[in-house]
Design a protein around this motif. Structure first.
Motif, PDB file in Angstrom:
ATOM      1  N   ALA A  43       0.833  -1.211   0.000  1.00  0.00           N
ATOM      2  CA  ALA A  43       0.000   0.000   0.000  1.00  0.00           C
ATOM      3  C   ALA A  43       0.866   1.259   0.000  1.00  0.00           C
ATOM      4  O   ALA A  43       0.560   2.231  -0.692  1.00  0.00           O
ATOM      5  CB  ALA A  43      -0.924  -0.012   1.212  1.00  0.00           C
ATOM      6  N   ALA A  44       1.964   1.231   0.752  1.00  0.00           N
ATOM      7  CA  ALA A  44       2.859   2.397   0.816  1.00  0.00           C
ATOM      8  C   ALA A  44       3.466   2.679  -0.558  1.00  0.00           C
ATOM      9  O   ALA A  44       3.557   3.840  -0.983  1.00  0.00           O
ATOM     10  CB  ALA A  44       3.955   2.148   1.852  1.00  0.00           C
ATOM     11  N   GLU A  45       3.845   1.623  -1.257  1.00  0.00           N
ATOM     12  CA  GLU A  45       4.415   1.804  -2.604  1.00  0.00           C
ATOM     13  C   GLU A  45       3.353   2.303  -3.585  1.00  0.00           C
ATOM     14  O   GLU A  45       3.633   3.136  -4.449  1.00  0.00           O
ATOM     15  CB  GLU A  45       5.011   0.487  -3.103  1.00  0.00           C
ATOM     16  CG  GLU A  45       6.387   0.250  -2.509  1.00  0.00           C
ATOM     17  CD  GLU A  45       7.038  -1.005  -3.067  1.00  0.00           C
ATOM     18  OE1 GLU A  45       7.968  -1.489  -2.419  1.00  0.00           O
ATOM     19  OE2 GLU A  45       6.603  -1.511  -4.120  1.00  0.00           O
ATOM     20  N   GLU A 156      -5.076  -1.097   4.142  1.00  0.00           N
ATOM     21  CA  GLU A 156      -3.838  -0.346   4.396  1.00  0.00           C
ATOM     22  C   GLU A 156      -3.827   1.003   3.683  1.00  0.00           C
ATOM     23  O   GLU A 156      -3.318   1.986   4.217  1.00  0.00           O
ATOM     24  CB  GLU A 156      -2.620  -1.183   3.982  1.00  0.00           C
ATOM     25  CG  GLU A 156      -2.377  -2.414   4.853  1.00  0.00           C
ATOM     26  CD  GLU A 156      -2.041  -2.073   6.311  1.00  0.00           C
ATOM     27  OE1 GLU A 156      -1.562  -0.960   6.566  1.00  0.00           O
ATOM     28  OE2 GLU A 156      -2.266  -2.942   7.184  1.00  0.00           O
ATOM     29  N   ILE A 157      -4.385   1.044   2.478  1.00  0.00           N
ATOM     30  CA  ILE A 157      -4.471   2.329   1.762  1.00  0.00           C
ATOM     31  C   ILE A 157      -5.374   3.285   2.559  1.00  0.00           C
ATOM     32  O   ILE A 157      -5.039   4.460   2.777  1.00  0.00           O
ATOM     33  CB  ILE A 157      -5.026   2.139   0.326  1.00  0.00           C
ATOM     34  CG1 ILE A 157      -4.013   1.401  -0.542  1.00  0.00           C
ATOM     35  CG2 ILE A 157      -5.381   3.493  -0.311  1.00  0.00           C
ATOM     36  CD1 ILE A 157      -4.557   0.963  -1.892  1.00  0.00           C
ATOM     37  N   ASN A 158      -6.495   2.751   3.029  1.00  0.00           N
ATOM     38  CA  ASN A 158      -7.435   3.586   3.801  1.00  0.00           C
ATOM     39  C   ASN A 158      -6.791   4.072   5.104  1.00  0.00           C
ATOM     40  O   ASN A 158      -7.069   5.180   5.571  1.00  0.00           O
ATOM     41  CB  ASN A 158      -8.715   2.806   4.082  1.00  0.00           C
ATOM     42  CG  ASN A 158      -9.504   2.553   2.808  1.00  0.00           C
ATOM     43  OD1 ASN A 158      -9.419   3.321   1.854  1.00  0.00           O
ATOM     44  ND2 ASN A 158     -10.249   1.466   2.770  1.00  0.00           N
ATOM     45  N   LYS A 159      -5.935   3.234   5.653  1.00  0.00           N
ATOM     46  CA  LYS A 159      -5.228   3.617   6.889  1.00  0.00           C
ATOM     47  C   LYS A 159      -4.314   4.827   6.613  1.00  0.00           C
ATOM     48  O   LYS A 159      -4.248   5.765   7.411  1.00  0.00           O
ATOM     49  CB  LYS A 159      -4.392   2.420   7.371  1.00  0.00           C
ATOM     50  CG  LYS A 159      -3.815   2.583   8.743  1.00  0.00           C
ATOM     51  CD  LYS A 159      -3.105   1.301   9.138  1.00  0.00           C
ATOM     52  CE  LYS A 159      -2.276   1.518  10.386  1.00  0.00           C
ATOM     53  NZ  LYS A 159      -1.357   0.402  10.626  1.00  0.00           N
ATOM     54  N   ILE A 160      -3.642   4.796   5.467  1.00  0.00           N
ATOM     55  CA  ILE A 160      -2.775   5.924   5.096  1.00  0.00           C
ATOM     56  C   ILE A 160      -3.613   7.208   5.007  1.00  0.00           C
ATOM     57  O   ILE A 160      -3.221   8.264   5.504  1.00  0.00           O
ATOM     58  CB  ILE A 160      -2.060   5.643   3.741  1.00  0.00           C
ATOM     59  CG1 ILE A 160      -1.077   4.472   3.896  1.00  0.00           C
ATOM     60  CG2 ILE A 160      -1.331   6.898   3.245  1.00  0.00           C
ATOM     61  CD1 ILE A 160      -0.466   3.994   2.575  1.00  0.00           C
ATOM     62  N   ILE A 161      -4.787   7.083   4.385  1.00  0.00           N
ATOM     63  CA  ILE A 161      -5.657   8.262   4.234  1.00  0.00           C
ATOM     64  C   ILE A 161      -6.098   8.775   5.608  1.00  0.00           C
ATOM     65  O   ILE A 161      -6.059   9.980   5.875  1.00  0.00           O
ATOM     66  CB  ILE A 161      -6.892   7.910   3.367  1.00  0.00           C
ATOM     67  CG1 ILE A 161      -6.446   7.538   1.952  1.00  0.00           C
ATOM     68  CG2 ILE A 161      -7.887   9.078   3.328  1.00  0.00           C
ATOM     69  CD1 ILE A 161      -7.521   6.942   1.080  1.00  0.00           C
ATOM     70  N   ARG A 162      -6.488   7.839   6.472  1.00  0.00           N
ATOM     71  CA  ARG A 162      -6.942   8.244   7.817  1.00  0.00           C
ATOM     72  C   ARG A 162      -5.826   8.920   8.610  1.00  0.00           C
ATOM     73  O   ARG A 162      -6.065   9.817   9.398  1.00  0.00           O
ATOM     74  CB  ARG A 162      -7.457   7.028   8.595  1.00  0.00           C
ATOM     75  CG  ARG A 162      -8.926   6.756   8.379  1.00  0.00           C
ATOM     76  CD  ARG A 162      -9.454   5.782   9.420  1.00  0.00           C
ATOM     77  NE  ARG A 162      -8.774   4.498   9.344  1.00  0.00           N
ATOM     78  CZ  ARG A 162      -9.134   3.513   8.524  1.00  0.00           C
ATOM     79  NH1 ARG A 162     -10.168   3.661   7.724  1.00  0.00           N
ATOM     80  NH2 ARG A 162      -8.468   2.392   8.494  1.00  0.00           N
ATOM     81  N   GLU A 163      -4.599   8.456   8.385  1.00  0.00           N
ATOM     82  CA  GLU A 163      -3.489   8.998   9.181  1.00  0.00           C
ATOM     83  C   GLU A 163      -2.857  10.241   8.564  1.00  0.00           C
ATOM     84  O   GLU A 163      -2.425  11.140   9.277  1.00  0.00           O
ATOM     85  CB  GLU A 163      -2.410   7.917   9.362  1.00  0.00           C
ATOM     86  CG  GLU A 163      -2.871   6.805  10.306  1.00  0.00           C
ATOM     87  CD  GLU A 163      -1.883   5.656  10.404  1.00  0.00           C
ATOM     88  OE1 GLU A 163      -0.864   5.670   9.682  1.00  0.00           O
ATOM     89  OE2 GLU A 163      -2.159   4.742  11.207  1.00  0.00           O
ATOM     90  N   LYS A 164      -2.795  10.293   7.221  1.00  0.00           N
ATOM     91  CA  LYS A 164      -2.046  11.390   6.594  1.00  0.00           C
ATOM     92  C   LYS A 164      -2.925  12.480   5.981  1.00  0.00           C
ATOM     93  O   LYS A 164      -2.532  13.634   5.935  1.00  0.00           O
ATOM     94  CB  LYS A 164      -1.127  10.825   5.497  1.00  0.00           C
ATOM     95  CG  LYS A 164      -0.021   9.958   6.055  1.00  0.00           C
ATOM     96  CD  LYS A 164       0.960   9.580   4.975  1.00  0.00           C
ATOM     97  CE  LYS A 164       2.128   8.818   5.551  1.00  0.00           C
ATOM     98  NZ  LYS A 164       3.012   8.269   4.514  1.00  0.00           N
TER      99      LYS A 164
END
Lengths: 208, 283
Positions: A43-45, A156-164
């Protein structure tokens, strides 16, 4: 004496066999994901390398809404992505607008477009689903051994959105703010409704 | 074409098998339906029969994501292509293609509605399907990927009822004895949702406890109209069955490059859009 030793040895043997034969596991531990697949890394990549080239090409939401009214089939054919069969399709969209209200789970935005000025919902609480993963059309399901790995990528992508993406926006946004957004939306081709379009944001900027 | 189905004790799979047989007939092929009765050994017997009887393709609804892999591999080794319908096997290379409902995403959508309906708090129960089936976990994980973000929502019990209506009723009856104050039940399929609803009616709690299902079965679609069940995830078994039969036809005509997995979108059905849907995705 020998008999006692034999009994003890037999008991120990039975105990060892029994202990190694029965395993207790919680139901929710029995999950079918592949241990070797690192969804967070994938997801990070995706977030840093695969997604950005597509966000710059996202269609303006006003333009999409107009096209959906005039030529729905073309709108879906040219701008939506979906990995499989079905009515649910995803679009990458961008736009600018004025914040109408800041609510507990979302921000209501009146968008700037040439014709109408419809309102859309920018989700700030319920960041779930596959909209961002699928809207770019960049991910191929054949890359994954089983679908659980593929699903974990969305989480995991959604987690990035929620955090960043959400916290810096949510902490400052207020009614009347002008904002620029890029995000993903889900539309049902068979039962199309554009009345309450919800944007899962990829980028949110409050204009100075 | 041999149509090997996990169980014919559930109307959803009966419909899947019937639609596959109908499409095979329409394409000019003979077909026969085999019922595995949720038993992987019986499924193995059906595969051996199908291979030895000279069937040219198997349209397959597996009993177990891991246990069914060997059956698919044996058929493929014997030159018989296998097209999985609705349920997944844990092997990308074994089946010619797998046509699967996107259960995870469907349950993410249902879970979001679940959280909204319960206003982010309350006690609930989850009834799981067969623990060896990936759909069970895809649905459960999709659901929890949303619900677990809300600490006010407390799961007081998570038990398997094997996708079975009667078992779901028994399991929930037992859970209700220890947890009379639950506010919702999330079920991994509609058969269990109906069983759960029956248990709630018997306990006099059907007005207070919200039931959520998954499948789009006939009785649940009607129950959503009647306000008895809150929501379900509409699957499209006809689309899956027809795609599998069509792929088999294309295989016979020489095509070989099939997508290994073909997800089929699931749509949430609730009271305000139930008019768009009939059972099993029909309109």
């Amino acid at each position: 004496m020998k008999k006692t030793i034999r009994y003890v040895a037999s008991l120990v043997l039975v105990a060892v066999v029994a202990y190694n034969s029965v395993y207790f596991k919680k139901l929710d531990e029995v999950k079918a994901g592949t241990a070797s697949f690192d969804a967070a890394k994938y997801a990070a990549e995706f977030w840093t390398k695969k997604l950005p080239p597509h966000t710059t090409k996202a269609i303006k939401i006003g333009q999409l809404l107009t096209l959906l009214q005039t030529d729905k089939d073309k709108a879906f054919a040219d701008y939506s992505h979906a990995l499989g069969i079905g009515n649910v399709k995803y679009f990458l969209v961008k736009g600018s607008g004025t914040v109408q209200t800041v609510e507990e789970n979302q921000v209501l935005v009146k968008i700037e477009s040439e014709r109408e000025k419809p309102e859309v919902i920018v989700a700030t609480e319920y960041i779930f689903g596959n909209a961002v993963r699928d809207a770019s059309g960049e991910i191929d399901i054949d890359e994954f051994t089983n679908s659980m790995d593929f699903n974990n990528v969305s989480a995991e992508i959604n987690k990035i959105i929620r955090e960043k993406v959400i916290p810096p926006f949510r902490s400052k946004v207020k009614s009347g703010d002008k904002i620029d957004f890029i995000g993903a939306i889900e539309l049902n081709k068979e039962h199309l409704s554009t009345r309450s379009i919800e944007i899962i944001p990829v980028s949110l900027k409050i204009a100075d | 074409m041999a149509i090997v189905v996990s169980t014919l004790n559930n109307p959803w799979f009966v419909f899947l098998a019937e639609r596959a047989a109908a499409k095979a007939k329409e394409l000019g092929y003979e077909s026969k339906v085999f019922d595995s009765q949720n038993n992987t050994s019986l499924e193995t017997d059906h595969f051996e029969n199908a291979i030895s009887s000279g069937y040219d393709a198997i349209l397959f609804n597996p009993t177990d994501a891991d246990g069914s892999v060997i059956n698919v591999k044996n058929a493929t080794a014997a030159g018989v292509p296998v097209f999985c319908m609705d349920r997944e096997i844990n092997s990308t290379g074994a089946a010619t293609s797998q046509i699967l409902s996107d259960s995870y995403s469907g349950c993410v959508t249902i879970a979001k509605y679940f959280v909204e309906t319960l206003n982010k708090k309350g006690k609930y129960v989850e009834l799981l399907g067969l623990v060896g089936d990936n759909n069970t976990w895809n649905r459960s994980k999709g659901f929890h990927s949303v619900v677990d973000h809300y600490p006010g929502l407390k799961m007081v019990a998570q038990q398997s009822a094997d996708f079975d209506r009667n078992k779901a009723m028994e399991v929930l009856e037992s859970i209700l004895q220890a947890n009379p104050d639950i506010e919702a039940v999330f079920c991994g399929n509609d058969a269990m949702a109906m069983g759960a609803y029956q248990a709630l009616v018997a306990a006099g709690k059907s007005d207070k406890v919200k039931v959520f299902g998954f499948d789009g079965a006939e009785d649940v679609v009607k129950s959503i109209q009647d306000g008895k069940i809150k929501a379900t995830g509409m699957q499209f078994p006809e689309v899956m069955a027809q795609t599998a039969a069509t792929m088999a036809d294309q295989y016979f005509k020489g095509k070989r490059d099939f997508p290994k997995k073909m997800p089929v979108a699931v749509e949430m059905v609730k009271k305000d859009n139930v008019g768009n849907y009939a059972a099993y995705g029909k309109k």
